[in-house]
Design an enzyme around this catalytic site. Structure first.
Site, PDB file in Angstrom:
ATOM      1  N   LYS A  36       9.041  -6.234 -15.813  1.00 50.53           N
ATOM      2  CA  LYS A  36       9.071  -7.986 -16.079  1.00 50.53           C
ATOM      3  C   LYS A  36       9.282  -8.245 -17.477  1.00 50.53           C
ATOM      4  O   LYS A  36       9.356  -9.810 -17.464  1.00 50.53           O
ATOM      5  CB  LYS A  36       7.491  -7.868 -15.534  1.00 50.53           C
ATOM      6  CG  LYS A  36       7.308  -7.626 -13.877  1.00 50.53           C
ATOM      7  CD  LYS A  36       5.619  -7.858 -13.984  1.00 50.53           C
ATOM      8  CE  LYS A  36       5.662  -7.997 -11.484  1.00 50.53           C
ATOM      9  NZ  LYS A  36       4.121  -7.981 -11.796  1.00 50.53           N
ATOM     10  N   LYS A  56      12.387  16.503  -1.758  1.00 51.79           N
ATOM     11  CA  LYS A  56      12.861  16.759  -0.296  1.00 51.79           C
ATOM     12  C   LYS A  56      13.790  17.400  -0.110  1.00 51.79           C
ATOM     13  O   LYS A  56      13.401  19.073   0.534  1.00 51.79           O
ATOM     14  CB  LYS A  56      12.591  16.844   0.343  1.00 51.79           C
ATOM     15  CG  LYS A  56      11.453  15.043  -0.545  1.00 51.79           C
ATOM     16  CD  LYS A  56      10.774  14.051   0.617  1.00 51.79           C
ATOM     17  CE  LYS A  56      11.736  13.490   1.490  1.00 51.79           C
ATOM     18  NZ  LYS A  56      11.622  12.533   0.250  1.00 51.79           N
ATOM     19  N   PRO A  68      12.169   8.383  -1.951  1.00 53.12           N
ATOM     20  CA  PRO A  68      13.431   9.654  -1.690  1.00 53.12           C
ATOM     21  C   PRO A  68      13.741   9.611  -3.357  1.00 53.12           C
ATOM     22  O   PRO A  68      12.936   9.317  -4.365  1.00 53.12           O
ATOM     23  CB  PRO A  68      14.281   7.642  -1.866  1.00 53.12           C
ATOM     24  CG  PRO A  68      13.715   6.853  -0.816  1.00 53.12           C
ATOM     25  CD  PRO A  68      12.149   7.466  -1.193  1.00 53.12           C
ATOM     26  N   SER A 100       0.198  -9.803  -7.778  1.00 52.01           N
ATOM     27  CA  SER A 100       0.252  -9.812  -8.833  1.00 52.01           C
ATOM     28  C   SER A 100       0.833 -11.675  -9.747  1.00 52.01           C
ATOM     29  O   SER A 100       0.753 -11.280 -10.990  1.00 52.01           O
ATOM     30  CB  SER A 100       2.253  -8.705  -9.769  1.00 52.01           C
ATOM     31  OG  SER A 100       3.127  -8.877  -8.738  1.00 52.01           O
TER      32      SER A 100
END
Length: 630
Positions: free
Chosen positions: A544, A53, A49, A501
């Site tokens: 992070k 487009k 998104p 992860s």
């Protein structure tokens, strides 16, 4: 930084007039679209998104070869009122025909009214003259009025309705049918509650065109096409193949279901789009037709960080300012900050994001901040302040979660604890969050083998990573974990955990619990583990690290291969130390507390790893290793 010698602000940047030339970073996709437009081919756009487009689809409508657009008129059918007639005329003619008919009708109605009023006046006058016949005169006047309302000449009863109007259109039609229900897409016939007694609306007046008809000789754009029902996709496919589609009522219980018009032109180019998952819900025949008679295009979400692409981003900012029309232009310093943010959002230091819808939100927010302060230009500090107001919902949730966890002491960034590790995770695209993980090793209840019990609403990939960690620990530490029941808990993971992860964090927590060596709580870590003990790269490294800094963590351990992706805000640079690692041994050296115990464990791990490496050399095949066919 760019050379702004000839640029005082985005006001000096020329914005291309055609929409297709305003598309940023998708040169290959644009070239494909130009080919498709020239030959009127259908296109399937796949991408995340916000990468452009819908903008490409609109740009395609401007590129379609010039054709004579048509107006569509619907007429009543004297032989079968439930089968209205369709007529196509050149664009602009439809409106003229309807207006001419209205003028004719208006003139006739005016004349009819005058004649009727004269007759009624005459009858009433006679009634007053001959008083004995007054009641009869009144009744006669009413009868004359009723009859005059029913009299309509043939040319008046054949009044058409303008179904599709393409008058004064410079480019081919563009219809965004995203999320449209069947009636809006394919056309419909309105229900008529007054079907009897001569009070009903004629069938042709109740016919409503669908978007497929309005897009005739233009572009029909449908985002997330896989969410449409299979029946609607089948009907859409029929319209694409036949280039004509009759309009009928979509509700079986409506009077409109009895009406079916003649076929209406719908010669459109379909541009369908969505993310990769949309293919699962897409009708197989629909995709086959696009693939066989058109193009499938995958749109990337980032582009290389080059001088040329930075200039394209500056053009993007200029376009956003012009299209918005309510915000000031951007100064060179503000443009530098936008480019820096584009690098951060790409997640790679050598890339720039192409999720420009989200970046456009930051541009407008920065413009609003500057406007509120009465500034003539948007400056760097306006962009920095705008980041606070343009945070995603995930970022706001993450910030609130970090605050709550500090208050309720879910983790404490001080001292050392056995079996407790500060992991890191990401919500959404770029919202970091602390992920505390606790491990406990208890004697196995089964004589045959121990169990690994993980809790915290884990997804499939996360569950698999837990199993892999158990094998890795046994291989690299030499500890027989079958003697233990290992409990692993992901704390406060209300929305679940997915991905691998956290593999490094799980391994560190379990090893700490088994070996009873404390873990430094001032350190947070992230990384995936291979079965050979190598620390592999992960996503969201920057988010992070910033989440760890917000939580009061002093050090963060990340895969060395992610160092090139780190783009933390300046305010965090002096708050946290980033430690790159390559192997599980490197992780334990930086996170375990206790010199003697830690040294003993690391030596044992390196000795085991060395023995494994000698036993299974890491080398490629050469000609001598290939067995002879003879």
């Amino acid at each position: 930084m760019l050379d702004y010698e000839n640029i005082g602000s985005t006001k000096d940047i020329d914005v291309p007039p055609l929409l297709i030339d305003q598309v940023i970073g998708h040169e290959e996709s644009v070239e494909t679209i130009k080919k498709a437009a020239k030959q009127r081919r259908n296109v399937l756009l796949i991408g995340d998104p916000g990468v452009g487009k819908s903008m490409i689809a609109k740009g395609m409508a401007e590129l379609l070869p010039p054709e004579i657009l048509q107006d569509v008129l619907v007429y009543p059918n004297a032989e079968d009122s439930n089968n209205p007639l369709i007529r196509t005329v050149p664009a602009g003619e439809g409106k003229r025909i309807v207006m001419a008919n209205k003028n004719t009708t208006k003139g006739y109605e005016e004349k009819k009214l005058i004649v009727t009023m004269i007759l009624i006046a005459g009858v009433l006058a006679l009634g007053f003259i001959y008083r004995a016949q007054l009641l009869f005169a009144i009744l006669a006047a009413l009868f004359i009025f009723f009859i005059s309302m029913q009299i309509k000449p043939k040319n008046i009863t054949m009044a058409p309705k303008l179904l599709v109007n393409n008058a004064e259109k410079r480019f081919a039609p563009f219809e965004d049918a995203t999320g449209a229900h069947a009636g809006a897409l394919l056309g419909d016939v309105r229900h008529d509650p007054y079907q009897s007694g001569g009070l009903g609306t004629p069938a042709h007046e109740r016919v409503e065109p669908g978007m497929i008809h309005k897009a005739n000789r233009g572009v029909l754009y449908i985002d997330e096409i896989g969410t449409m029902s299979m029946k609607t996709q089948q009907e859409l496919l029929s319209a694409m193949q036949e280039k004509h589609y009759s309009i009928t009522g979509q509700s079986e219980n409506s009077s409109g279901a009895m009406v079916r018009s003649q076929s209406v032109p719908c010669d459109f180019v379909l541009v369908a789009s969505g993310n990769i998952q949309v293919l699962e819900g897409m009708h197989i025949a629909m995709r086959s037709r696009i693939r066989g008679y058109g193009y499938e295009v995958f749109m990337k979400d980032n582009m290389p960080d080059s001088e040329e692409n930075r200039k394209k981003l500056i053009q993007f900012v200029a376009q956003e300012v012009k299209n918005d029309g309510r915000i000031p232009h951007f100064s060179p310093e503000a443009l530098d900050e936008i480019i820096r943010e584009a690098k951060r959002r790409a997640g790679k230091k050598d890339s720039l994001t192409l999720r420009l819808r989200e970046l456009g939100g930051l541009v407008r927010a920065a413009g609003d901040v500057a406007k509120e302060e009465g500034a003539d230009l948007v400056h760097a500090d306006h962009v920095l302040n705008a980041k606070k107001f343009s945070r995603t919902l995930e970022q706001q949730i993450a910030d609130r979660s970090i605050t709550q966890r500090k208050e309720y002491a879910v983790f404490n960034p001080e001292g050392g604890k056995i079996g407790m590790v500060n992991g890191l995770s990401v919500i959404g695209d770029r919202s970091g969050l602390m992920l505390p993980i606790a491990a406990e090793a208890a004697p196995a209840q089964s004589k045959r083998e121990g169990k690994i019990i993980a809790t915290g609403k884990l997804g499939e990939i996360a569950k698999e990573s837990v199993q892999n960690v158990s094998a890795l620990i046994k291989k690299h530490t030499g500890t027989d974990i079958s003697q233990y029941d290992i409990h692993i808990q992901f704390l406060q993971t209300y929305d679940g955990v997915e991905g691998d992860s956290a593999s490094v964090s799980i391994a560190a927590a379990v090893i700490s619990a088994i070996e009873e060596i404390p873990i430094d709580q001032t350190v947070a870590l992230t990384g995936s583990l291979s079965v050979r003990g190598d620390v592999l790269p992960i996503g969201g490294a920057t988010s992070k690290i910033e989440a760890a800094a917000e939580a009061g963590i002093k050090k963060v351990i990340i895969p060395r291969s992610n160092m090139k992706d780190v783009m933390i805000e300046k305010k965090y640079e002096n708050l946290i130390e980033i430690i790159p690692v390559d192997t599980l041994s490197d992780v334990l050296e930086n996170i375990l507390i206790g010199c003697s115990e830690k040294s003993s464990l690391i030596k044992k791990m390196k000795k085991i790893s060395s023995a494994v490496a000698d036993k299974v050399p890491n080398r490629s095949l050469n000609a001598c290793d290939v067995p002879s066919k003879s």
